[in-house]
Design a protein around this motif. Structure first.
Motif, short mmCIF file in Angstrom:
data_model
loop_
_atom_site.label_atom_id
_atom_site.label_comp_id
_atom_site.label_asym_id
_atom_site.label_seq_id
_atom_site.Cartn_x
_atom_site.Cartn_y
_atom_site.Cartn_z
N GLU A 34 -3.37 3.84 2.22
CA GLU A 34 -3.28 2.23 1.72
C GLU A 34 -2.11 1.60 2.07
O GLU A 34 -1.99 0.49 2.77
CB GLU A 34 -3.52 2.14 0.28
N ARG A 43 -4.79 8.85 -0.47
CA ARG A 43 -5.30 7.56 -0.54
C ARG A 43 -4.26 6.54 -0.77
O ARG A 43 -4.20 5.38 0.03
CB ARG A 43 -6.32 7.29 -1.49
N ARG A 60 -7.92 -0.59 6.19
CA ARG A 60 -7.72 0.51 5.54
C ARG A 60 -9.17 1.61 5.94
O ARG A 60 -8.82 2.71 6.18
CB ARG A 60 -7.70 0.52 4.07
N SER A 109 -1.96 1.27 6.02
CA SER A 109 -2.77 0.08 6.53
C SER A 109 -2.15 -1.00 6.24
O SER A 109 -2.36 -1.98 7.21
CB SER A 109 -4.14 0.40 6.05
N ARG A 110 -1.51 -1.36 5.25
CA ARG A 110 -0.89 -2.60 5.08
C ARG A 110 0.26 -2.75 5.67
O ARG A 110 0.51 -3.84 6.26
CB ARG A 110 -0.72 -2.74 3.30
#
Length: 211
Positions: A185, A181, A195, A188-189
């Motif tokens: 995360e 995860r 996300r 995605s940022r």
């Protein structure tokens, strides 16, 4: 209006063109389904079918999906499916021959034909209409493909490679870390992608590879 016409008989047929041709009201697929399954007369059903903004093959999927919940009698169901099959044959002939004059015959089979089955006297049940499962599946596949293109494009921009390279070479690597995860995360940022969308695309890709 439509309901008034539906309660009439064939003597009203000449007036249908005047009534609906002038108004040219665009009917919804739900209006058409109500006409097919629940109206006592099928006269108005054809008028709705001519104005509904859905292609005939999609109409057939809607009728097919909701047929078992509307017609409880086995003999009615069998006859209705026969009409659907005939309509499907006409649509197939159109594809092969490009003879679009057959379209009205196919449309009548899947609407007027199925509607006429009520006159056999079997029980008709009132139920909420369900969205066709095949269309829902196609819509979901289309949606996930759009998301995959967007994810591949943004991850590609981050890594300075094409979206095709991301799909063919990077996604298999990301699939191995789909449970991480923190990694999802961070990616995605940095790639400027949601996300949840990134996780969904990676999970979808992983299932496709493993299936």
């Amino acid at each position: 209006d439509l309901e008034a016409v539906s309660r009439g008989d064939l003597s009203l047929a000449p007036g249908i063109g005047r009534t609906f041709g002038v108004r040219d009201v665009e009917q919804s697929i739900f209006d058409l389904l109500r006409g097919v399954f629940f109206w006592k007369s099928c006269v108005g059903t054809r008028a709705i079918a001519m104005n509904v903004d859905v292609d005939p093959e999609t109409v057939m999927r809607w009728v097919e999906e909701n047929l078992p919940s509307a017609y409880a009698d086995p003999e009615m169901l069998e006859r209705a499916y026969e009409y659907l099959a005939r309509g499907d044959v006409f649509f197939g002939r159109i594809v092969r021959s490009q003879n679009w004059r057959l379209l009205s015959y196919g449309s009548d089979m899947i609407t007027l034909g199925v509607c006429s089955v009520k006159h056999m006297g079997g029980r008709v049940t009132s139920a909420r209409f369900s969205y066709p499962s095949t269309i829902k599946m196609m819509a979901r596949v289309s949606s996930i493909r759009q998301k995959m293109r967007r994810v591949c494009r943004r991850v590609g921009a981050l890594l300075h490679v094409s979206g095709k390279v991301v799909k063919e070479e990077i996604l298999p690597i990301l699939a191995l870390r789909r449970r991480d995860r923190g990694f999802i995360e961070r990616l995605s940022r940095e790639a400027n992608v949601e996300r949840e969308e990134l996780a969904e695309v990676i999970e979808y890709f992983s299932r496709r590879v493993s299936s």
